[in-house]
Design a protein around this motif. Structure first.
Motif, PDB file in Angstrom:
ATOM      1  N   ALA A   1       0.933  -1.630  -0.211  1.00 13.47           N
ATOM      2  CA  ALA A   1      -0.149   0.011  -0.060  1.00 13.47           C
ATOM      3  C   ALA A   1       1.037   1.458   0.078  1.00 13.47           C
ATOM      4  O   ALA A   1       0.555   2.655  -0.857  1.00 13.47           O
ATOM      5  CB  ALA A   1      -0.952   0.250   1.324  1.00 13.47           C
TER       6      ALA A   1
ATOM      7  N   CYS B   1      -3.239  -4.331  -1.887  1.00 10.09           N
ATOM      8  CA  CYS B   1      -1.879  -5.107  -1.653  1.00 10.09           C
ATOM      9  C   CYS B   1      -2.621  -6.442  -1.952  1.00 10.09           C
ATOM     10  O   CYS B   1      -2.637  -7.485  -2.112  1.00 10.09           O
ATOM     11  CB  CYS B   1      -2.586  -5.248  -0.335  1.00 10.09           C
ATOM     12  SG  CYS B   1      -2.395  -3.524   0.915  1.00 10.09           S
TER      13      CYS B   1
ATOM     14  N   GLU C   1      -8.926  -7.681   0.757  1.00  8.85           N
ATOM     15  CA  GLU C   1      -8.942  -6.051   1.646  1.00  8.85           C
ATOM     16  C   GLU C   1     -10.362  -6.154   1.654  1.00  8.85           C
ATOM     17  O   GLU C   1     -11.026  -5.193   0.800  1.00  8.85           O
ATOM     18  CB  GLU C   1      -8.615  -5.308   1.232  1.00  8.85           C
ATOM     19  CG  GLU C   1      -7.028  -6.615   1.278  1.00  8.85           C
ATOM     20  CD  GLU C   1      -5.686  -5.192   0.918  1.00  8.85           C
ATOM     21  OE1 GLU C   1      -5.127  -4.750   2.154  1.00  8.85           O
ATOM     22  OE2 GLU C   1      -5.796  -4.548  -0.284  1.00  8.85           O
TER      23      GLU C   1
ATOM     24  N   CYS D   1      -8.468  -0.755   3.175  1.00  9.14           N
ATOM     25  CA  CYS D   1      -6.963  -1.083   2.329  1.00  9.14           C
ATOM     26  C   CYS D   1      -6.613   0.751   3.021  1.00  9.14           C
ATOM     27  O   CYS D   1      -7.289   1.437   2.125  1.00  9.14           O
ATOM     28  CB  CYS D   1      -6.967  -1.348   1.037  1.00  9.14           C
ATOM     29  SG  CYS D   1      -4.962  -1.415   0.890  1.00  9.14           S
ATOM     30  N   ARG D   2      -5.261   0.712   3.283  1.00 11.58           N
ATOM     31  CA  ARG D   2      -4.869   1.859   3.511  1.00 11.58           C
ATOM     32  C   ARG D   2      -4.435   2.175   1.736  1.00 11.58           C
ATOM     33  O   ARG D   2      -4.889   2.955   1.978  1.00 11.58           O
ATOM     34  CB  ARG D   2      -3.452   1.161   3.875  1.00 11.58           C
ATOM     35  CG  ARG D   2      -2.242   2.780   4.449  1.00 11.58           C
ATOM     36  CD  ARG D   2      -2.420   3.183   5.603  1.00 11.58           C
ATOM     37  NE  ARG D   2      -1.788   4.166   5.717  1.00 11.58           N
ATOM     38  CZ  ARG D   2      -2.505   5.407   5.229  1.00 11.58           C
ATOM     39  NH1 ARG D   2      -3.496   5.767   5.241  1.00 11.58           N
ATOM     40  NH2 ARG D   2      -1.517   6.155   5.512  1.00 11.58           N
TER      41      ARG D   2
ATOM     42  N   CYS E   1      -5.495  -1.352   6.533  1.00 11.75           N
ATOM     43  CA  CYS E   1      -5.416  -2.857   5.616  1.00 11.75           C
ATOM     44  C   CYS E   1      -6.172  -3.711   6.370  1.00 11.75           C
ATOM     45  O   CYS E   1      -5.737  -4.225   7.594  1.00 11.75           O
ATOM     46  CB  CYS E   1      -5.016  -3.772   4.961  1.00 11.75           C
ATOM     47  SG  CYS E   1      -4.082  -2.288   3.940  1.00 11.75           S
TER      48      CYS E   1
HETATM   49 ZN    ZN Z   1      -3.859  -3.032   2.139  1.00 12.68          ZN
END
Ligand code: ZN
Length: 539
Positions: free
Chosen positions: A122, A137, A160, A163-164, A171
């Motif tokens: 990420a 990711c 996910e 997610c960041r 995440c």
């Molecule tokens: Zn992620």
């Protein structure tokens, strides 16, 4: 062991001076995360976001699957569950992502359920491509899917939920079986399937395959069973792995090495490996069994002679030290060298010069010296049969090769390779051994070590009337071996042995319990409890 026992210090093997890095026995590379981020950007530009996601997902999946496979056989897990959890722990240790367990959650139990922090993927996506609308990711979810699919032996897909890379604080990974996902997984499946990849990719794949085939053809033939080292050494045991590690490292320097170990353990093979992996590999490797040469001929054998220097010396002759010039000389059975010759050897080692028998000038020699012995040289020194100065000169590095009975993991892989070799040498169709024969091979203590094992199987291959070696084809002593026999009257309860031992350690340290506990490798509290149990204060 448990997943939480995995320890970076133990899993990571590296040489401070560089060379191959290993993590859990697999070769790993140190790549900076930015390089992977750049690769991701290239892939997206080349294949579009979907194509790149497919490549990276499948890459992660294959990696996860293989990792699960390796970890299963590579480490002694307390339970299947510990092994199943090890994938996440591994990623945390490797610094790819910090895997945390989320709190309890409503609904049916999930197979994969984690919070991911600091995902490198990420981070790199944000750095090179900015925030995304979708989770990013891809290799990490691919890894988790591959690992869990292997670990549960069923199709498992991880996605996910947060997610960041799309602006969430962290995440959040969820894994379910294909069945449990139902229709929800359908849009994601193409990323796991090769068909989704661009036509260009299939071309790349076929080209890669060709390269791989070429590489494989160029590689030396490996023998079946066990990890086969390019030197032909076959091993499964950590003990031999350590021996080879040291051998590989000393190969890089020119020090003298003393190889010790019982007869037949494979000292010459290790010597050969040191030569092959050294800068002298292009030069000659010369071996001499010092015990097999009559005393009066040993000097001429090693250093050479000039014509007429003794009866029978009809012409000048180059000795083995000179023959090994720019290469390696192995002095096998060094313990058998007579004292008069020990002095001359010491001089040759110190001055890097030799003098041919009957000649009065020195010649420089440039041979790396390896020595091997099955004798205990320290005992020989005590008995004034071996010179201490020569001993110290020889054992700049000492490598002790353990006997076969102390590394039983190596017995069957070695045995398999010997059967294959003997079968091909004798033109017989023998493919292996029966379970009963394998059982006996493992029971027998092999006092003659690898050499004895090799001889026994060569004989068995010649004798057997079947396609597999059976117990009756083995030498009688192997066929009859019973597990380490203990004379019944010698047996003492373990607790008694422990009590006596603890008392004697306490006496040896003058009753100091802290010191005794430290030396015994147990906690002070444990020691107190045991002493109380014995009804003794130890003083
Ligand atoms: Zn992620």
């Amino acid at each position: 062991m448990r997943a939480s026992d995995l320890d970076l210090k133990e899993l990571l093997q590296f040489d401070p001076d560089g060379g191959i890095l290993r993590f859990a026995n697999e070769r790993v590379l140190l790549l900076d995360a930015v390089a992977l981020g750049l690769l991701r950007r290239e892939l997206i530009e080349l294949l579009g976001a979907s194509g790149a996601r497919a490549v990276l997902t499948r890459f992660g999946y294959a990696h996860g699957w293989r990792t699960a496979e390796n970890l299963r056989s590579g480490l002694p897990w307390d339970s299947e569950d510990e092994w199943r959890h090890a994938g996440g722990r591994l990623h945390t240790l490797q610094g790819l992502v910090r895997v945390e367990s989320p709190g309890p959650r409503e609904g049916p139990k999930l197979i994969g359920d984690s919070i991911w922090r600091d995902s490198y993927e990420a981070e790199q996506h944000l750095l090179h491509l900015g925030p995304s609308d979708e989770p990013v990711c891809w290799t990490l979810t691919g890894f988790a899917s591959g690992y869990l699919s292997r670990a549960y032996d069923t199709e498992i897909y991880c996605l996910e939920e947060r997610c960041r890379g799309k602006g969430d604080a962290c995440c959040r990974l969820v894994g379910r079986t294909r069945e449990d996902w139902g229709d929800a997984i359908a849009p994601h499946l193409p990323y796991y399937e090769k068909a989704s990849l661009d036509a260009a990719l299939s071309q790349v794949t076929s080209e890669l395959r060709q390269v791989e085939r070429r590489l494989r053809a160029g590689r030396r033939k490996t023998r079946p069973g066990g990890r086969s080292h390019p030197s032909g050494l076959i091993l499964e045991s950590p003990a031999m792995e350590r021996v080879l590690d040291v051998a590989r490292r000393v190969a890089q320097v020119d020090s003298t090495v003393l190889l010790t170990g019982e007869s037949g353990v494979g000292k010459e093979r290790v010597a050969r490996l040191i030569h092959d992996e050294s800068a002298r590999a292009g030069g000659p490797f010369v071996a001499i069994n010092c015990g097999a040469v009559p005393e009066n001929l040993l000097e001429s054998e090693l250093f050479g002679h000039v014509r007429g220097s003794f009866t029978g010396a009809t012409q000048d002759r180059v000795g083995l030290f000179e023959a090994a010039n720019s290469g390696t000389i192995l002095l096998d059975e060094i313990g058998e060298v007579p004292p008069s010759m020990q002095v001359k050897l010491l001089r040759a080692l110190q001055e890097r010069q030799i003098r041919r028998v009957g000649e009065n000038r020195n010649r420089a020699v440039n041979a790396r010296v390896l020595a091997a012995t099955n004798r205990n040289l320290v005992e020989e020194i005590r008995g004034a049969r071996f010179r201490q100065d020569l001993y110290y000169r020889l054992r700049v590095v000492e490598i002790e090769i353990p006997p076969l009975r102390e590394r039983r993991e190596d017995i069957l892989p070695l045995a398999r390779s010997f059967v294959v070799a003997a079968a091909s040498r004798t033109g017989r169709t023998v493919t292996g051994f029966t379970p009963a024969a394998a059982h006996q091979l493992l029971r027998y203590p092999w006092p003659g070590n690898v050499r004895e094992l090799e001889n026994a199987l060569e004989r068995a291959v010649v004798l057997t009337r079947r396609s597999r070696v059976d117990v009756e084809d083995l030498p009688a002593e192997v066929g009859l071996a019973v597990p380490d026999a203990v004379v019944a009257t010698d047996v003492r309860p373990l607790a008694d042995v422990e009590r006596d031992y603890i008392r004697s350690v306490l006496r040896a340290v003058g009753g100091n319990r802290t010191q005794a506990a430290a030396q015994l490798g147990i906690g002070a509290a444990t020691l107190y409890r045991k002493l109380k149990q014995y009804g003794t204060d130890g003083s």
